[in-house]
Design a protein around this motif. Structure first.
Motif, PDB file in Angstrom:
ATOM      1  N   UNK A  13       0.827  -1.205   0.000  1.00 13.67           N
ATOM      2  CA  UNK A  13       0.000   0.000   0.000  1.00 13.67           C
ATOM      3  C   UNK A  13       0.866   1.261   0.000  1.00 13.67           C
ATOM      4  N   UNK A  14       1.984   1.222   0.737  1.00 16.70           N
ATOM      5  CA  UNK A  14       2.886   2.382   0.782  1.00 16.70           C
ATOM      6  C   UNK A  14       3.498   2.658  -0.585  1.00 16.70           C
ATOM      7  N   UNK A  15       3.905   1.592  -1.282  1.00 20.74           N
ATOM      8  CA  UNK A  15       4.517   1.774  -2.602  1.00 20.74           C
ATOM      9  C   UNK A  15       3.533   2.379  -3.590  1.00 20.74           C
ATOM     10  N   UNK A  16       2.253   2.012  -3.469  1.00 23.65           N
ATOM     11  CA  UNK A  16       1.239   2.599  -4.350  1.00 23.65           C
ATOM     12  C   UNK A  16       1.123   4.095  -4.109  1.00 23.65           C
ATOM     13  N   UNK A  21      -0.431   7.686   4.564  1.00 27.62           N
ATOM     14  CA  UNK A  21       0.483   6.558   4.766  1.00 27.62           C
ATOM     15  C   UNK A  21       0.346   5.967   6.166  1.00 27.62           C
ATOM     16  N   UNK A  22       0.349   6.838   7.171  1.00 26.44           N
ATOM     17  CA  UNK A  22       0.287   6.342   8.543  1.00 26.44           C
ATOM     18  C   UNK A  22      -1.055   5.676   8.859  1.00 26.44           C
ATOM     19  N   UNK A  23      -2.202   6.265   8.491  1.00 24.60           N
ATOM     20  CA  UNK A  23      -3.466   5.564   8.748  1.00 24.60           C
ATOM     21  C   UNK A  23      -3.539   4.195   8.079  1.00 24.60           C
ATOM     22  N   UNK A  45      -1.305   1.867  10.082  1.00 24.56           N
ATOM     23  CA  UNK A  45      -1.925   1.571  11.375  1.00 24.56           C
ATOM     24  C   UNK A  45      -3.106   0.612  11.217  1.00 24.56           C
ATOM     25  N   UNK A  46      -3.888   0.808  10.168  1.00 28.37           N
ATOM     26  CA  UNK A  46      -5.037  -0.067   9.934  1.00 28.37           C
ATOM     27  C   UNK A  46      -4.588  -1.511   9.735  1.00 28.37           C
ATOM     28  N   UNK A  47      -3.597  -1.700   8.873  1.00 27.54           N
ATOM     29  CA  UNK A  47      -3.099  -3.048   8.633  1.00 27.54           C
ATOM     30  C   UNK A  47      -2.510  -3.630   9.910  1.00 27.54           C
ATOM     31  N   UNK A  48      -1.770  -2.797  10.648  1.00 24.70           N
ATOM     32  CA  UNK A  48      -1.167  -3.265  11.894  1.00 24.70           C
ATOM     33  C   UNK A  48      -2.207  -3.667  12.932  1.00 24.70           C
ATOM     34  N   UNK A  49      -3.283  -2.901  13.036  1.00 20.41           N
ATOM     35  CA  UNK A  49      -4.328  -3.217  14.020  1.00 20.41           C
ATOM     36  C   UNK A  49      -5.071  -4.503  13.662  1.00 20.41           C
ATOM     37  N   UNK A  50      -5.255  -4.741  12.362  1.00 25.66           N
ATOM     38  CA  UNK A  50      -5.883  -6.002  11.942  1.00 25.66           C
ATOM     39  C   UNK A  50      -5.028  -7.188  12.399  1.00 25.66           C
ATOM     40  N   UNK A  51      -3.720  -7.082  12.166  1.00 28.71           N
ATOM     41  CA  UNK A  51      -2.818  -8.141  12.621  1.00 28.71           C
ATOM     42  C   UNK A  51      -2.814  -8.269  14.132  1.00 28.71           C
ATOM     43  N   UNK A  52      -2.916  -7.130  14.838  1.00 31.13           N
ATOM     44  CA  UNK A  52      -2.921  -7.124  16.301  1.00 31.13           C
ATOM     45  C   UNK A  52      -4.129  -7.877  16.844  1.00 31.13           C
ATOM     46  N   UNK A  60       6.046  -2.957  19.082  1.00 29.08           N
ATOM     47  CA  UNK A  60       7.336  -2.457  18.595  1.00 29.08           C
ATOM     48  C   UNK A  60       7.513  -2.767  17.111  1.00 29.08           C
ATOM     49  N   UNK A  61       6.910  -3.837  16.641  1.00 28.18           N
ATOM     50  CA  UNK A  61       7.019  -4.227  15.237  1.00 28.18           C
ATOM     51  C   UNK A  61       6.282  -3.234  14.338  1.00 28.18           C
ATOM     52  N   UNK A  62       5.131  -2.762  14.813  1.00 26.48           N
ATOM     53  CA  UNK A  62       4.341  -1.798  14.032  1.00 26.48           C
ATOM     54  C   UNK A  62       5.039  -0.447  13.952  1.00 26.48           C
ATOM     55  N   UNK A  63       5.673  -0.045  15.055  1.00 28.85           N
ATOM     56  CA  UNK A  63       6.295   1.288  15.103  1.00 28.85           C
ATOM     57  C   UNK A  63       7.361   1.498  14.027  1.00 28.85           C
ATOM     58  N   UNK A  64       8.339   0.589  13.846  1.00 30.73           N
ATOM     59  CA  UNK A  64       9.337   0.820  12.790  1.00 30.73           C
ATOM     60  C   UNK A  64       8.736   0.793  11.383  1.00 30.73           C
ATOM     61  N   UNK A  65       7.629   0.033  11.202  1.00 32.99           N
ATOM     62  CA  UNK A  65       6.973   0.045   9.894  1.00 32.99           C
ATOM     63  C   UNK A  65       6.368   1.419   9.637  1.00 32.99           C
ATOM     64  N   UNK A  66       5.737   1.994  10.666  1.00 33.33           N
ATOM     65  CA  UNK A  66       5.183   3.348  10.542  1.00 33.33           C
ATOM     66  C   UNK A  66       6.304   4.352  10.280  1.00 33.33           C
ATOM     67  N   UNK A  67       7.427   4.192  11.023  1.00 30.81           N
ATOM     68  CA  UNK A  67       8.566   5.086  10.817  1.00 30.81           C
ATOM     69  C   UNK A  67       9.089   4.976   9.392  1.00 30.81           C
ATOM     70  N   UNK A  68       9.177   3.742   8.899  1.00 31.72           N
ATOM     71  CA  UNK A  68       9.655   3.541   7.529  1.00 31.72           C
ATOM     72  C   UNK A  68       8.724   4.203   6.527  1.00 31.72           C
ATOM     73  N   UNK A  69       7.422   4.108   6.772  1.00 32.79           N
ATOM     74  CA  UNK A  69       6.451   4.769   5.888  1.00 32.79           C
ATOM     75  C   UNK A  69       6.647   6.276   5.899  1.00 32.79           C
TER      76      UNK A  69
END
Length: 603
Positions: free
Chosen positions: A203-206, A273-275, A278-285, A315-324
């Motif tokens: 989604x970020x690449x798009x 990007x962040x929403x 976060x949405x994908x991360x919360x689904x996994x959570x 902690x896994x979600x945070x670096x992904x958000x930072x990378x985005x």
């Protein structure tokens, strides 16, 4: 018309070479490989201790849970908790997180040094490039655009490197380390967590592909706005004189609206990007919480393991958000870097010969031998110029606007290179002399004076910094400006402001003549500069210029023909060629083009 403009904007905003620009920007880090290795080591150690923490904290949770369960069975609350073991675990946590903070600090410190040195090198490369650019680059690019590339764009690169380098390296190590730790706890829950990563990256690449053109457009339009503001503010008196404030505001509003539109679209892309992440991360959570609850209830995992895994997931979600966020920031940074690299890739002035001759104590004999020149190959301005100037002679150059008077001077100074023919100084082709050495022989007093923000003393010794104070004073006495300077507050140490508006036009002209005296040139180029001063100042300037030209070969671009009657030779130019030459009396006797020009000024 609007359709055409939209097509042009789309072409200008299109991403050119994202990967190539990033690769080239990374090339500036090459001299700092050792420091980068240190950054990686500190980042690895800091991340390692950081990701160990949750698992150790899980052991503390298990200890407390076991103690509470034991106490519940014996009906003595807390009696089963092993406080000795718990205190050792907590003490080890303090050490672990302390070491993580220490290595993170060391990483940031070294990163800051590398980032600033890299940007320093980039600024230096741009500055050196500007010194090697030909004059026609500055003729074809606005000052505001050049200023934007050398300041605003580089500052954006600097901010991104400083902020993002540490975050990006830490994020990569954190993601890898957390994946390893999560696998050590539960491979089933880890697989659910890993579904977050490809979805978020896809989604970020798009978003990145869609937003890149707007970031490039934003930087280009920012350069246009800077250019317009610089031009309008420098001419604010003329704007008020002709009552064009409203038109100027309207033009600025149009450019500002275009900048706003691209900035709005680029920021909108960054804001989603962040929403999305976060949405994908919360689904996994949610999936992990459900599976973790089932595994805890059937005894497959301990409470401490679930607690540690949930903490790892956060902690896994945070670096992904930072990378985005970093990817988002890189959009504008790469756009800025492309503009800087465009400047660095501009064609430089023609390289000089390796075996160059040095001019010392020249006599001032100048020869134009079959000179041919045009600013473009299909637009020849000077077709065949032949002139010989004896040492110490005064040469006046006259002609209508656009005749090529300034072009002749530019060729003499090697601001432009000839198409064919040669210009010789004391019999030496100027192409066999370094530009630096050649220009050391010349002094210039132009109609458009240039003084920089600094003391009068420093402005006068600008062409010869090693000049003593006494030499500066003598130059000012010769230029008839010493007495005036001593009446100013601070005298020679008075600071001329940025626009030179705290002294008059005539005074500035006298100071430029003093600067030429101080430089001690062998050949002079003078652009008559008395048209905008009062009669008394005009006499002072003319007297100073007469003293300056004594014993020196001088080229005078003349506007008032009455001031060049004593010239040894007058070159009459029209359409780039010399159509007449001779003394004033000889040209008047010919009753030709010069005679018409002269009579028209006294009709």
């Amino acid at each position: 018309m609007k359709t055409t403009n939209k097509k042009q904007d789309a072409a200008n905003n299109k991403a050119k070479n994202f990967g190539g620009t990033v690769k080239r920007l990374l090339g500036f880090f090459a001299p700092y490989k050792k420091q980068l290795v240190a950054v990686l080591v500190f980042a690895l150690l800091g991340t390692l201790f950081l990701i160990i923490g949750p698992k150790v904290l899980g052991e503390a949770t298990n200890t407390i849970f076991a103690g509470v369960a034991s106490a519940a069975e014996g009906n003595e609350a807390g009696a089963g908790i092993d406080f000795v073991r718990l205190s050792k675990i907590l003490a080890s946590l303090v050490v672990i997180y302390g070491l993580s903070a220490l290595f993170t600090y060391m990483q940031q410190r070294v990163t800051a040094r590398v980032a600033q040195r890299t940007v320093f090198d980039l600024r230096e490369a741009v500055d050196h490039k500007i010194q090697r650019l030909p004059l026609n680059y500055f003729d074809t690019h606005t000052h505001g655009d050049i200023l934007s590339r050398t300041t605003t764009d580089i500052e954006r690169i600097s901010a991104t490197i400083q902020q993002s380098m540490t975050q990006l390296i830490t994020a990569v190590f954190t993601i890898i380390g957390i994946i390893v730790m999560m696998f050590s706890i539960s491979w089933q829950m880890t697989l659910i967590a890993l579904l977050v990563l490809p979805a978020a990256l896809f989604l970020s690449s798009m978003v990145v592909r869609k937003s890149q053109k707007y970031y490039i457009g934003q930087q280009n339009k920012l350069g246009s706005v800077n250019s317009y503001v610089e031009e309008m503010y420098s001419g604010h008196n003329i704007i008020k004189l002709y009552n064009t404030e409203q038109r100027t505001e309207n033009e600025f509003d149009e450019m500002n609206d275009a900048l706003y539109e691209d900035a709005r679209r680029s920021q909108f892309a960054s804001s989603i990007l962040m929403p999305i992440t976060n949405l994908v991360g919360n689904v996994g959570y949610v999936g992990i919480c459900v599976l973790g609850g089932i595994m805890t209830s059937n005894g497959t995992l301990t409470v401490g393991a679930i607690q540690a895994f949930i903490q790892y997931m956060q902690q896994f979600t945070q670096p992904i958000v930072q990378t985005s966020n970093i990817i988002n920031l890189l959009q504008s940074t790469v756009a800025a870097a492309e503009r800087v690299f465009e400047l660095l890739d501009e064609e430089e002035q023609e390289p000089e010969n390796k075996e160059l001759k040095t001019l010392e104590d020249i006599k001032g004999e100048i020869t134009f031998d079959h000179v041919r020149f045009g600013y473009t190959p299909d637009r020849i301005l000077i077709s065949d110029m032949n002139v010989h100037v004896s040492p110490g002679h005064k040469v006046a150059i006259v002609g209508p606007t656009g005749a090529g008077k300034t072009t002749l001077v530019n060729l003499l100074m090697r601001f432009y290179e000839l198409n064919s023919g040669s210009i010789q100084v004391d019999g030496i082709d100027i192409r066999d002399i370094s530009r630096k050495n050649l220009r050391q022989q010349f002094g210039m007093v132009l109609q458009e004076t240039w003084l920089y923000s600094g003391t009068i003393r420093d402005n006068i010794r600008y062409g010869r910094p090693e000049a003593t104070d006494e030499e500066v004073y003598e130059a000012c006495r010769m230029a008839n400006v010493d007495s005036f300077i001593r009446t100013l507050p601070g005298g020679y140490d008075m600071v001329i402001n940025e626009e030179g508006s705290n002294i008059s036009q005539g005074q500035k002209q006298l100071l430029t003549i003093a600067r030429a005296f101080c430089a001690r040139p062998q050949v002079l180029i003078l652009d008559e500069a008395t048209s905008s001063v009062d009669t008394r100042t005009e006499k002072l300037i003319q007297d100073a210029m007469d003293k300056l030209t004594q014993g020196r070969t001088s080229f005078m671009i003349a506007h008032r023909l009455s001031t060049i009657k004593d010239a040894d030779i007058i070159l009459v130019m029209k359409d780039g060629d010399i159509i007449e030459q001779g003394s004033h009396d000889e040209l008047m006797a010919q009753n030709g083009f010069y005679t018409g020009l002269y009579n028209s000024q006294f009709a």
